[in-house]
Design a protein around this motif. Structure first.
Motif, short mmCIF file in Angstrom:
data_model
loop_
_atom_site.label_atom_id
_atom_site.label_comp_id
_atom_site.label_asym_id
_atom_site.label_seq_id
_atom_site.Cartn_x
_atom_site.Cartn_y
_atom_site.Cartn_z
N MET A 68 80.76 72.44 58.91
CA MET A 68 79.84 73.16 58.04
C MET A 68 78.47 72.51 58.03
O MET A 68 77.43 73.19 58.04
N ILE A 69 78.45 71.17 58.03
CA ILE A 69 77.17 70.45 58.04
C ILE A 69 76.39 70.76 59.31
O ILE A 69 75.18 71.04 59.28
N THR A 70 77.08 70.70 60.48
CA THR A 70 76.39 70.99 61.73
C THR A 70 75.93 72.45 61.78
O THR A 70 74.89 72.76 62.36
N ILE B 183 73.13 68.69 70.52
CA ILE B 183 72.96 69.99 69.88
C ILE B 183 74.20 70.25 69.02
O ILE B 183 75.33 70.08 69.49
N PRO B 184 74.04 70.65 67.78
CA PRO B 184 75.18 70.84 66.88
C PRO B 184 75.94 72.14 67.17
O PRO B 184 76.12 72.99 66.30
N LYS B 185 76.37 72.28 68.41
CA LYS B 185 77.18 73.43 68.82
C LYS B 185 78.39 72.90 69.59
O LYS B 185 78.28 71.91 70.31
N TYR B 186 79.52 73.60 69.43
CA TYR B 186 80.74 73.19 70.08
C TYR B 186 80.94 73.96 71.40
O TYR B 186 80.32 75.01 71.62
N ARG B 187 81.79 73.40 72.24
CA ARG B 187 82.00 73.99 73.57
C ARG B 187 82.36 75.46 73.48
O ARG B 187 81.83 76.28 74.25
N ILE C 162 75.08 74.31 59.14
CA ILE C 162 73.95 74.49 58.22
C ILE C 162 72.71 73.75 58.74
O ILE C 162 71.61 74.27 58.71
N TYR C 163 72.93 72.52 59.22
CA TYR C 163 71.80 71.69 59.65
C TYR C 163 71.09 72.34 60.83
O TYR C 163 69.88 72.52 60.82
N GLY C 164 71.87 72.71 61.84
CA GLY C 164 71.33 73.50 62.94
C GLY C 164 70.15 72.89 63.66
O GLY C 164 69.25 73.61 64.08
N HIS C 165 70.12 71.58 63.81
CA HIS C 165 69.02 70.94 64.52
C HIS C 165 69.57 69.79 65.35
O HIS C 165 70.51 69.12 64.95
N THR C 166 68.96 69.59 66.51
CA THR C 166 69.37 68.51 67.39
C THR C 166 69.27 67.17 66.67
O THR C 166 68.31 66.93 65.94
N PHE C 167 70.25 66.29 66.88
CA PHE C 167 70.22 64.98 66.23
C PHE C 167 70.43 63.87 67.26
O PHE C 167 71.02 64.08 68.32
N ILE C 168 69.92 62.68 66.93
CA ILE C 168 69.99 61.54 67.84
C ILE C 168 71.37 60.90 67.75
O ILE C 168 71.89 60.66 66.66
N VAL C 169 71.95 60.62 68.90
CA VAL C 169 73.28 60.04 68.97
C VAL C 169 73.24 58.58 69.40
O VAL C 169 73.96 57.74 68.86
N GLU C 170 72.39 58.26 70.36
CA GLU C 170 72.45 56.93 70.97
C GLU C 170 71.08 56.52 71.50
O GLU C 170 70.26 57.37 71.86
N ARG C 171 70.84 55.22 71.54
CA ARG C 171 69.61 54.66 72.10
C ARG C 171 69.99 53.57 73.09
O ARG C 171 70.80 52.70 72.80
N ASN C 172 69.41 53.65 74.30
CA ASN C 172 69.68 52.65 75.33
C ASN C 172 68.38 52.18 75.95
O ASN C 172 67.32 52.79 75.72
N VAL C 173 68.47 51.14 76.75
CA VAL C 173 67.31 50.63 77.47
C VAL C 173 67.72 50.39 78.92
O VAL C 173 68.77 49.78 79.18
#
Length: 624
Positions: free
Chosen positions: A339-341, A365-369, A343-354
């Motif tokens: 429900m949160i994904t 993207i808050p969408k399922y397969r 309603i939120y409906g916006h791309t969110f950051i998952v990971e940061r690498n270098v």
């Protein structure tokens, strides 16, 4: 593990592994039975509160973990720049042991101290007494205990285990050997037992004190600063009564300063405060998140995949994604997250690498397969992808690579059209097809003269077939439509290597989405199934060898990698994700999406030159 483990280092229930929670079962069962069988006048509802309270503490800690990982991935107010690796995740995966220990001791205390029975809900004097005892004896005794633990004898046998984590996470706060936790529990029990024996204890005083310890522990070990400076401006003495994440972070980087528990006043009194504490605090508060150079755009897979993200459960994220029976018990939370994904409906950051001098981020993207196969969802998904591209443009991102179904044919056409409409875009969109093709071509066993191409004809599949036919390898297809589509792209000489057949003699099968179990059963014994799709085929044959989806082992200098990409093993990335990194590090100023295809040989050579190595064979032959 400490450098020279001392006695009582291991937890008593370590040997139980994932079944360690059974040590609480007898107490939970007995307390429930006692409550139900006691007469109404003797029933004490407080005994039923212990187990739910333990669950609340676990949930509370997990929320801190998720918040901390999300914030450090964004980069705002980050304190220490170093990354976290799998070794730290493995070392800190038993953070719930201290909650189990507390539960056992709470039950034991309840049964051994009848004075704790029928404890009132609230007593103001007990809350005040708890606060005073913590501020005085507890903080004072902890300070000197902590300094003693930094003596080389105790440090090497116990406390060095905690300090193995230079970059801290909330759960780092409770990662100690068993003996050290016993000492801490005795210390924190002083206010609780004092209120019990003075008759001022209450459910609220017990609960608030333990939650206060959890909040301060978790907050102090976050790798980002979250305490606003206006709090100290309004009440200046607060700097002696409450530490900050940056304050305690210095203890993990400098080791011989900032020993205080939660109240720095004893560091001021005994002159052990790090002189750079205020500077680091202000610097961390003012720090803005780094703008990434390369972004990988992925999406959620199944409802349970939310737990496998880096911001989900650390222990699950650090291993290849697989079905876990106990996640079914969490369906109420799973539905809530869906429900949160939604309603939120916006791309969110998952990971940061270098990677070398490149800053990398993974966005989801808050969408399922399943939603990618729904006609009425395609417009919303395309809009999210377009918004992600525009956001990347605003942030100065050089390359945005498309992962999983974000780069499937329907969405590719949309992306290509979007890019044509926005020719001024500086960010380059890369679907990574060229590297995926290169990985598959180099996974085919040497000496292979014929392959079977099976599954949906994607852009990658067509490119593989064309490359094989041009180099003289016979490609067999089983469908007439596929045969006609491929033949139309080949020159007359290469077309002679494309055959339409109904036989299954070849033992090298290149497979994609749409491969059925019946198709697999028709393959000869000992067949190699080499996927060219983003998602792996379901394994139904025990006498065949299944390769992984196109992927590469990443070099050691790719930093801050402590989670697995979907079903891939540790330190292995999909070819589509690696392609984005290569486009960024090489500075290739081209788009690779829609019908556009990058030079296969060039990107393969670049991947090897930068330390990436192909990862192909899956050892598992058991059916899913």
């Amino acid at each position: 593990m400490a450098s020279r483990p001392g006695i009582l280092t291991e937890w008593p229930w370590t040997w139980l592994g994932s079944f360690k929670y059974v040590v609480l079962a007898p107490f939970v069962a007995h307390s429930t039975y006692k409550y139900l069988t006691d007469s109404p006048n003797e029933r004490d509802p407080n005994i039923l509160l212990i187990f739910p309270f333990l669950l609340i503490r676990m949930l509370h800690n997990q929320l801190w973990i998720s918040l901390s990982r999300y914030r450090t991935a964004k980069g705002d107010n980050r304190i220490v720049d170093k990354g976290i690796e799998f070794e730290q995740v493995d070392r800190e995966r038993n953070w719930d042991d201290q909650i189990i220990l507390n539960g056992l001791l709470f039950y034991w205390g309840y049964y051994k101290l009848p004075i704790t029975h029928h404890m009132p809900i609230w007593r103001t004097d007990g809350i005040i007494l708890t606060a005073l005892i913590h501020t005085g004896p507890v903080e004072f005794l902890y300070y000197w205990l902590h300094r003693a633990l930094h003596h080389h004898i105790l440090y090497s046998r116990y406390h060095s285990h905690h300090h193995s984590s230079i970059v801290t996470e909330p759960i780092t706060s409770v990662i100690h050997p068993f003996a050290e936790h016993i000492a801490y529990f005795v210390l924190f029990a002083i206010p609780l037992l004092t209120t019990v024996f003075t008759g001022t204890a209450s459910v609220v005083s017990f609960s608030l004190y333990i939650l206060y310890i959890d909040v301060m522990n978790n907050m102090g070990h976050c790798n980002f600063e979250l305490i606003p400076s206006w709090l100290f401006s309004i009440f200046p003495p607060l700097k002696y009564l409450m530490y900050t994440p940056s304050y305690h972070s210095l203890h993990h980087t400098q080791f011989r300063t900032n020993y205080a528990l939660f109240m720095p006043m004893y560091d001021y009194i005994y002159n052990t405060m790090d002189m750079s504490s205020d500077t680091l605090y202000q610097k961390s508060l003012q720090r803005e998140g780094d703008s990434p150079d390369v972004v990988h755009l992925t999406h959620l897979i199944s409802p349970e995949s939310i737990y496998h993200l880096r911001i989900g459960f650390a222990s699950l994220a650090s291993n290849p994604q697989s079905s876990k029976w106990y996640l079914w018990l969490m369906w109420p939370v799973t539905v809530w997250s869906m429900m949160i994904t939604w309603i939120y409906g916006h791309t969110f950051i998952v990971e940061r690498n270098v990677f070398k001098n490149l800053k990398l981020q993974t966005w989801a993207i808050p969408k399922y397969r399943v939603q990618y196969f729904m006609q009425w969802q395609r417009e919303a998904i395309d809009k999210l992808i377009e918004e992600a591209i525009l956001e990347a443009e605003d942030k100065g991102v050089k390359v945005l690579s498309l992962g999983l179904l974000n780069q499937e044919e329907l969405n590719k056409k949309s992306d290509e059209l979007f890019i044509r409409k926005n020719p001024e875009l500086k960010v380059k969109v890369v679907d990574g097809s060229s590297l995926a093709v290169a990985v598959v071509l180099n996974s085919i066993p040497k000496g292979t003269t014929q392959v079977v191409l099976r599954g949906n004809l994607s852009k990658v599949a067509c490119s593989i077939a064309l490359a094989l036919c041009q180099q003289g390898t016979q490609v067999a297809v089983l469908g007439e439509d596929e045969y006609k589509r491929l033949k139309a792209r080949l020159n007359p000489e290469a077309a002679t290597n494309l055959v339409l057949t109904k036989t299954y003699s070849a033992k090298t099968w290149l497979v994609g989405d749409g491969l059925s179990a019946d198709d697999q059963m028709k393959a000869p014994k000992g067949t190699f199934f080499i996927p060219f799709s983003q998602f792996p085929p379901k394994k139904v044959r025990k006498d065949c060898l299944y390769f992984n989806t196109p992927a590469m082992i990443v070099p050691k200098h790719l930093e801050n990698l402590d989670s697995c990409e979907n079903w891939l093993p540790r330190r292995v990335m999909s070819a589509w994700r690696v392609a984005g990194i290569l486009h960024g590090v090489e500075g290739w100023n081209v788009n690779e999406c829609g019908n556009a295809m990058f030079d296969i040989g060039k990107i393969w050579e670049a991947s090897l030159r930068h330390g990436f190595r192909p990862f192909t064979v899956s050892a598992a032959t058991e059916p899913n």
